[in-house]
Design an enzyme around this catalytic site. Structure first.
Site, mmCIF file in Angstrom:
data_model
loop_
_atom_site.group_PDB
_atom_site.id
_atom_site.type_symbol
_atom_site.label_atom_id
_atom_site.label_comp_id
_atom_site.label_asym_id
_atom_site.label_seq_id
_atom_site.Cartn_x
_atom_site.Cartn_y
_atom_site.Cartn_z
ATOM 1 N N HIS A 50 0.811 -1.216 0.000
ATOM 2 C CA HIS A 50 0.000 0.000 0.000
ATOM 3 C C HIS A 50 0.846 1.269 0.000
ATOM 4 O O HIS A 50 0.319 2.354 0.241
ATOM 5 C CB HIS A 50 -0.932 0.013 1.209
ATOM 6 C CG HIS A 50 -2.026 -1.007 1.145
ATOM 7 N ND1 HIS A 50 -2.976 -1.029 0.153
ATOM 8 C CD2 HIS A 50 -2.311 -2.057 1.968
ATOM 9 C CE1 HIS A 50 -3.811 -2.046 0.356
ATOM 10 N NE2 HIS A 50 -3.425 -2.685 1.436
ATOM 11 N N ARG A 75 7.056 -6.151 3.440
ATOM 12 C CA ARG A 75 5.794 -6.749 2.996
ATOM 13 C C ARG A 75 5.723 -6.701 1.475
ATOM 14 O O ARG A 75 5.792 -5.638 0.862
ATOM 15 C CB ARG A 75 4.582 -6.042 3.589
ATOM 16 C CG ARG A 75 3.283 -6.720 3.136
ATOM 17 C CD ARG A 75 2.087 -6.337 3.963
ATOM 18 N NE ARG A 75 1.605 -4.991 3.701
ATOM 19 C CZ ARG A 75 0.429 -4.536 4.111
ATOM 20 N NH1 ARG A 75 -0.378 -5.331 4.816
ATOM 21 N NH2 ARG A 75 0.063 -3.303 3.870
ATOM 22 N N ASP A 89 16.445 -11.293 -2.503
ATOM 23 C CA ASP A 89 17.746 -10.981 -3.078
ATOM 24 C C ASP A 89 18.220 -9.579 -2.689
ATOM 25 O O ASP A 89 19.431 -9.316 -2.662
ATOM 26 C CB ASP A 89 17.715 -11.111 -4.600
ATOM 27 C CG ASP A 89 17.770 -12.560 -5.067
ATOM 28 O OD1 ASP A 89 18.028 -13.452 -4.228
ATOM 29 O OD2 ASP A 89 17.556 -12.809 -6.273
ATOM 30 N N GLU A 154 -6.190 -12.076 6.301
ATOM 31 C CA GLU A 154 -6.976 -10.851 6.201
ATOM 32 C C GLU A 154 -8.410 -11.100 5.759
ATOM 33 O O GLU A 154 -9.107 -10.165 5.362
ATOM 34 C CB GLU A 154 -6.300 -9.895 5.224
ATOM 35 C CG GLU A 154 -4.875 -9.525 5.611
ATOM 36 C CD GLU A 154 -4.236 -8.575 4.633
ATOM 37 O OE1 GLU A 154 -4.463 -7.358 4.795
ATOM 38 O OE2 GLU A 154 -3.543 -9.038 3.711
ATOM 39 N N ASP A 180 -8.729 -5.476 6.591
ATOM 40 C CA ASP A 180 -9.297 -6.261 5.503
ATOM 41 C C ASP A 180 -10.188 -7.381 6.033
ATOM 42 O O ASP A 180 -11.151 -7.774 5.363
ATOM 43 C CB ASP A 180 -8.190 -6.836 4.624
ATOM 44 C CG ASP A 180 -7.664 -5.809 3.628
ATOM 45 O OD1 ASP A 180 -8.460 -5.311 2.817
ATOM 46 O OD2 ASP A 180 -6.469 -5.491 3.682
#
Length: 267
Positions: A50, A75, A89, A154, A180
């Site tokens: 987000h 996230r 990575d 969620e 959510d």
């Protein structure tokens, strides 16, 4: 030269004697990430779902927080194996993947974060910060020790399947998202609705039964303390953008709105 790598969230939780409290970095700013990292919080979440973050800005924020004794978590924007590979990575040692509602989805995430034969993460450690360009001895053979994988429940479906999701091999813990979850239950914007809280507690019970740590997002201090008492071992209790928004509004109230209030004494 000895390398100093921050602990994974899995390892930090295993050593903790109290719940770990963290802050969300949603601004996309390395400066804000460093401010949050130096605050004394236990962990920070660098958000790619987000927030206006791509790989380059996420890497800059990982650099910014690396000087501080805080555990960074990145996230991912979705349960995409390519994106998870790229995040790892970059040198992120803990990845959180949103919107996981079934054990099959959790399995896909776990496989994306592990090298064969346990998973299907692409091999590029010699070229990547994750292994510090082959300066981490035995990274390929011991990569699972360097990476922890958390998934986010969620939805009501996910809360009902919490135990099976948490028990998925390669999943180190579960983070519950009440916002959510409330939306999926038809009470959008009501994170503290009794039905939502009950569903969060059901998810807690399932994850705990599976023997994994469980966390939750709770910006309301009363809710955060209650969830910590209910067994949450890691919590997000604020976000950089929200802190700045509320503090700047307080400044406006103090120096503009109160001054314009005719019931207050003149300056």
């Amino acid at each position: 030269m000895p390398l100093r790598l921050s602990p994974t969230l899995r390892d930090r939780l295993a050593a903790a004697e109290r719940p770990l409290f963290g802050g969300w970095v949603c601004s996309g700013s390395p400066v804000m990430a460093e401010i949050m990292a130096g605050s004394g919080l236990d962990w920070v979440l660098i958000d790619m779902e987000h927030a206006p973050n791509g790989l380059e800005s996420t890497l800059a924020q990982l650099y910014a927080v690396s000087a501080y004794p805080v555990t960074p978590v990145v996230r991912a924007p979705a349960a995409d194996p390519v994106t998870i590979k790229q995040i790892l990575d970059l040198g992120a040692r803990t990845v959180l993947v949103p919107m996981v509602s079934t054990p099959d989805e959790a399995r896909t995430v776990a496989e994306a974060a592990q090298y064969p034969p346990a998973g299907r993460r692409g091999v590029g450690s010699a070229l990547a910060r994750s292994a510090r360009w082959n300066r981490v001895d035995g990274y390929l053979q011991n990569a699972a020790d360097h990476v922890s994988v958390f998934v986010q429940i969620e939805t009501a479906e996910g809360a009902a399947a919490a135990e099976a999701i948490a028990a998925t091999p390669g999943i180190d813990g579960v983070f519950v998202g009440p916002s959510d979850l409330a939306a999926s239950m038809g009470v959008l914007g009501q994170q503290t609705h009794p039905d939502v809280i009950a569903a969060v507690h059901r998810a807690f019970d399932g994850v705990t039964t599976a023997g994994k740590p469980v966390g939750v997002n709770a910006f309301d201090p009363q809710a955060a303390h209650a969830y910590a008492e209910a067994g949450a071992s890691f919590l997000l209790v604020g976000a950089d953008v929200a802190l700045v928004a509320r503090a700047s509004e307080a400044l406006a109230t103090t120096f503009i709105h109160d001054r314009d209030d005719p019931t207050r004494a003149s300056y």
